[in-house]
Design a protein around this motif. Structure first.
Motif, short mmCIF file in Angstrom:
data_model
loop_
_atom_site.label_atom_id
_atom_site.label_comp_id
_atom_site.label_asym_id
_atom_site.label_seq_id
_atom_site.Cartn_x
_atom_site.Cartn_y
_atom_site.Cartn_z
N TYR A 189 0.77 -1.07 0.15
CA TYR A 189 0.16 -0.04 0.01
C TYR A 189 0.74 1.36 -0.06
O TYR A 189 1.78 1.45 0.91
N LEU A 190 0.93 2.00 -1.05
CA LEU A 190 1.75 3.01 -1.21
C LEU A 190 1.45 4.37 -0.36
O LEU A 190 0.35 4.96 -0.16
N ALA A 191 2.37 4.44 0.66
CA ALA A 191 2.18 5.50 1.71
C ALA A 191 2.82 6.76 1.12
O ALA A 191 2.47 7.81 1.56
N ARG A 192 4.03 6.59 0.51
CA ARG A 192 4.67 7.93 0.18
C ARG A 192 5.69 7.38 -1.15
O ARG A 192 6.06 6.38 -1.35
N ARG A 193 5.70 8.52 -2.12
CA ARG A 193 6.70 8.42 -3.25
C ARG A 193 7.39 9.60 -3.29
O ARG A 193 6.77 10.85 -3.25
N ASP A 194 8.58 9.54 -3.55
CA ASP A 194 9.46 10.73 -3.90
C ASP A 194 10.51 10.50 -4.77
O ASP A 194 11.65 9.75 -4.49
N GLY A 195 10.15 10.84 -5.95
CA GLY A 195 11.20 10.19 -7.29
C GLY A 195 10.97 8.81 -7.19
O GLY A 195 9.88 8.32 -7.41
N LYS A 196 12.31 8.15 -7.21
CA LYS A 196 12.26 6.66 -7.06
C LYS A 196 12.20 5.99 -5.83
O LYS A 196 12.29 4.78 -5.62
N GLU A 197 12.09 6.85 -4.85
CA GLU A 197 11.93 6.16 -3.45
C GLU A 197 10.39 6.16 -3.22
O GLU A 197 9.67 7.03 -3.18
N VAL A 198 9.97 4.82 -2.67
CA VAL A 198 8.70 4.78 -2.51
C VAL A 198 8.72 3.90 -0.94
O VAL A 198 9.25 3.03 -0.67
#
Length: 97
Positions: A24-33
């Motif tokens: 479950y996607l909590a955060r994305r920052d560029g290529k960092e997930v």
């Protein structure tokens, strides 16, 4: 959870070197997930690709899926939204020995 936040959405993440993960996607920052309830999918049957895995799920009897953890993946190559069918399939998978 307050009324202004949306729940994390279920996704398949393919990484450069850490494999394929459902979570479950909590955060994305560029290529960092950041994924919550992430399950590394070591191998699967029932889908030909990550896209197929995200739309149709997997064969739970022949696939190898790890227990859920919270994880930060640093080299995400693709992030694919999961269908409810795929979520039910992957969440019911156990580690096959």
């Amino acid at each position: 959870m307050n009324e202004n936040t949306t729940p994390p959405k279920p996704v398949i993440v393919r990484t450069y070197s850490a494999g394929v993960h459902f979570g479950y996607l909590a955060r994305r920052d560029g290529k960092e997930v950041d994924l919550e309830r992430s399950r590394r999918i070591h191998y699967w049957y029932g889908a030909n690709s990550c896209s197929g895995l995200a739309t149709g799920g997997l064969d739970t009897k022949k696939s190898r899926v790890a227990d859920p953890v919270t994880i930060t993946l640093t080299e995400a190559i693709e992030i694919i939204d999961c269908t409810p069918e795929a979520v039910a399939s992957i969440e019911s998978a156990t580690w096959v020995r």
